[in-house]
Design a protein around this motif. Structure first.
Motif, mmCIF file in Angstrom:
data_model
loop_
_atom_site.group_PDB
_atom_site.id
_atom_site.type_symbol
_atom_site.label_atom_id
_atom_site.label_comp_id
_atom_site.label_asym_id
_atom_site.label_seq_id
_atom_site.Cartn_x
_atom_site.Cartn_y
_atom_site.Cartn_z
ATOM 1 N N UNK A 363 0.841 -1.203 0.000
ATOM 2 C CA UNK A 363 0.000 0.000 0.000
ATOM 3 C C UNK A 363 0.875 1.251 0.000
ATOM 4 N N UNK A 364 1.961 1.211 0.790
ATOM 5 C CA UNK A 364 2.869 2.355 0.829
ATOM 6 C C UNK A 364 3.504 2.597 -0.534
ATOM 7 N N UNK A 365 3.831 1.524 -1.244
ATOM 8 C CA UNK A 365 4.412 1.669 -2.583
ATOM 9 C C UNK A 365 3.445 2.355 -3.533
ATOM 10 N N UNK A 366 2.153 2.056 -3.429
ATOM 11 C CA UNK A 366 1.163 2.740 -4.261
ATOM 12 C C UNK A 366 1.202 4.249 -4.023
ATOM 13 N N UNK A 367 1.269 4.621 -2.758
ATOM 14 C CA UNK A 367 1.258 6.042 -2.414
ATOM 15 C C UNK A 367 2.545 6.717 -2.871
ATOM 16 N N UNK A 368 3.676 6.024 -2.711
ATOM 17 C CA UNK A 368 4.944 6.595 -3.139
ATOM 18 C C UNK A 368 4.973 6.776 -4.651
ATOM 19 N N UNK A 369 4.464 5.799 -5.390
ATOM 20 C CA UNK A 369 4.391 5.933 -6.849
ATOM 21 C C UNK A 369 3.576 7.154 -7.235
ATOM 22 N N UNK A 427 3.812 12.701 -18.223
ATOM 23 C CA UNK A 427 3.030 11.894 -19.147
ATOM 24 C C UNK A 427 3.328 10.412 -19.014
ATOM 25 N N UNK A 428 4.604 10.076 -18.841
ATOM 26 C CA UNK A 428 4.985 8.669 -18.684
ATOM 27 C C UNK A 428 4.358 8.052 -17.431
ATOM 28 N N UNK A 429 4.171 8.857 -16.398
ATOM 29 C CA UNK A 429 3.574 8.361 -15.160
ATOM 30 C C UNK A 429 2.054 8.235 -15.253
ATOM 31 N N UNK A 438 1.994 4.489 -13.469
ATOM 32 C CA UNK A 438 2.109 4.202 -12.037
ATOM 33 C C UNK A 438 1.078 3.212 -11.521
ATOM 34 N N UNK A 439 0.047 2.905 -12.303
ATOM 35 C CA UNK A 439 -0.939 1.911 -11.887
ATOM 36 C C UNK A 439 -2.225 2.522 -11.368
ATOM 37 N N UNK A 440 -3.288 1.757 -11.465
ATOM 38 C CA UNK A 440 -4.603 2.247 -11.057
ATOM 39 C C UNK A 440 -4.673 2.565 -9.561
#
Length: 489
Positions: A363-369, A427-429, A438-440
């Motif tokens: 979950x932390x990785x999602x937020x960091x992304x 744009x890449x992110x 970065x993912x949904x």
């Protein structure tokens, strides 16, 4: 107008360099090489990081100019205000607060990963629950929490202490990296043929490189900690630019050396296909046994410690600048009565980060992304403001300033290229078809953070907008209003 609080000028050049480099090199340089090679191949990853470092240097031209002219805490927050006013300053500050805080939390959680690899029986004690596929253990939470509290206390005691320790940690990290790289090159069982194929055979070489270039804002984030500390320089702000450039060169080299050392140990495709928990750990263990793991673990811990310390510095200084400007509660703009540090920002960062280990690393990785978007937006703001303030030419007949007259248009061009680079990174992110999307889950987290920012602004905005422009200029930049916004480059 009430006298504004100011931080003491105690930071030495080598400490600031260490803050920038140590923040840019965290756990990723020691944990992720096998992951990067799996997506891009060894040479694809090496070229990608090299290009990423050069692109960050282009962006750094704008940072160097703005540090020299506005050496105040707040960095991009202050620059956005100078270029576009208080609303844009709020946007830049809101995104950066999240970005810096998340990176502190991620570095703390990385310590648990090291322990899990070296002493799994110790780390995996006190199983609690599973979130998003990640098992959460009480011992991991204790490790991350202890690190956060320790570095919060160290930063609370003053910039002198944190600066000295940062420099020592960075030197230890560099020594560890050099030992592993030289040892891998000189080891009789290693071979450069292990780097074949040089790129990921499943995609084009160009795609292999772009895949790494796209993560440059994340890989090198930390050099922008220099402007956050600019108010505390005990040297000329003109040196800020070269400190950033030197830190980026060193960071790029560390990434390249760690990727190469990992790839030399064995054919990299075999390493990736084995799906190790820690590819670099397995590689160094295979070459040097327990000593290899020990040196790698020490270097990794130094990288994590420097990231923790560096982003504690940055997040607290950013919150201090925003509190001083009355965008957030004024307590953040006050200094500790004894240590003269922005204690409220340090304590706030620590408390928020103490919550994160309970949600698990996934979950932390999602937020960091998601926070990478905020950091990239800050890059764009900085470059656009520098472009706005740079001149295409310098009107001077003074022979001593002739060189400045020649260089001026190049600086403005660099700021424009830096801004466009930031837009490409963004744009890449954000584009789903991008290899660096970065993912949904991260996108959902981004929308939530934006919504929270809008709500907070609707509550705090009316008070914020009532502050006279002259007073706001003084609170953020430390100067009375100056209508001449054009600076010569």
């Amino acid at each position: 107008m009430k006298e504004r609080e100011q931080l003491a000028k105690t930071l030495k050049p080598q400490w600031v360099w260490a803050i920038a480099l140590g923040s840019a090199i965290g756990w990723g340089a020691f944990v992720q090489p096998s992951v990067w090679m799996g997506g891009s191949g060894p040479l694809g990853a090496i070229i990608g990081f090299s290009i990423g470092a050069v692109l960050m240097m282009i962006i750094a031209v704008s940072y160097g100019f703005l540090i020299e002219n506005f050496p105040v805490s707040g960095g991009e927050f202050a620059y956005a205000f100078k270029g576009f006013g208080r609303n844009h300053a709020y946007i830049a500050g809101w995104f950066l607060v999240l970005g810096y805080t998340c990176i502190v939390a991620l570095n703390a959680s990385a310590l648990a990963l090291v322990l899990k690899y070296i002493f799994p029986a110790v780390a995996e004690q006190g199983y609690m629950y599973n979130i998003a596929g990640w098992d959460v253990y009480f011992v991991e939470i204790l490790i991350a929490s202890a690190a956060l509290i320790a570095f919060a206390y160290m930063n609370l005691r003053g910039a002198n202490l944190s600066g000295k320790i940062q420099f020592i940690f960075v030197i230890c990290m560099i020594i560890g990296v050099l030992f592993l790289f030289v040892g891998a090159v000189m080891h009789p069982e290693t071979a450069f043929s292990n780097l074949q194929p040089l790129y990921n055979p499943d995609i084009s070489s160009w795609s292999s490189i772009i895949l790494i270039v796209a993560i440059a804002p994340w890989a090198f984030v930390g050099f922008d900690n220099v402007p956050q500390a600019a108010e505390e320089f005990n040297f000329s702000p003109k040196k800020g630019f070269m400190l950033i450039i030197f830190s980026l060169i060193c960071a790029g080299l560390i990434y390249v050396l760690m990727i190469t050392a990992t790839a030399l140990a064995m054919p990299w495709q075999e390493l990736v296909d084995s799906q190790p928990k820690w590819g670099t750990g397995d590689a160094m263990s295979g070459l040097f046994g327990n000593w290899g793991i020990l040196i790698l673990a020490v270097a990794l811990c130094m990288g994590v410690f420097t990231g923790l310390n560096g982003f504690f510095v940055s997040s607290s200084r950013l919150l201090f600048a925003m509190g001083r400007a009355k965008i957030i509660p004024s307590v953040f703009g006050k200094l500790h009565s004894k240590y003269k540090t922005p204690y409220a920002g340090i304590i706030f960062t620590c408390i928020v980060c103490l919550i994160t280990p309970w949600f698990g690393r996934q979950v932390l990785t999602w937020v960091v992304n998601m926070s990478s978007v905020g950091v990239t937006i800050a890059y764009i703001y900085t470059c656009v403001v520098a472009y706005k303030l740079f001149k295409w030419s310098r009107d001077s007949y003074n022979p001593i300033q002739a060189f400045s007259a020649v260089v001026a248009p190049f600086k403005k061009a660099f700021s424009m290229v830096g801004a466009l680079t930031g837009v490409v990174f963004l744009g890449l992110l954000l584009i789903p078809s991008s290899p660096a999307f970065m993912g949904v889950p991260s996108l959902i987290a981004l929308f939530i953070w934006i919504a929270l920012g809008v709500v907070f602004y609707l509550i705090k905005g009316p008070e914020f907008r009532k502050i006279p422009k002259d007073e706001m200029e003084y609170l953020i930049l430390g100067t009375e209003r100056n209508d001449d916004t054009e600076k010569s480059g």
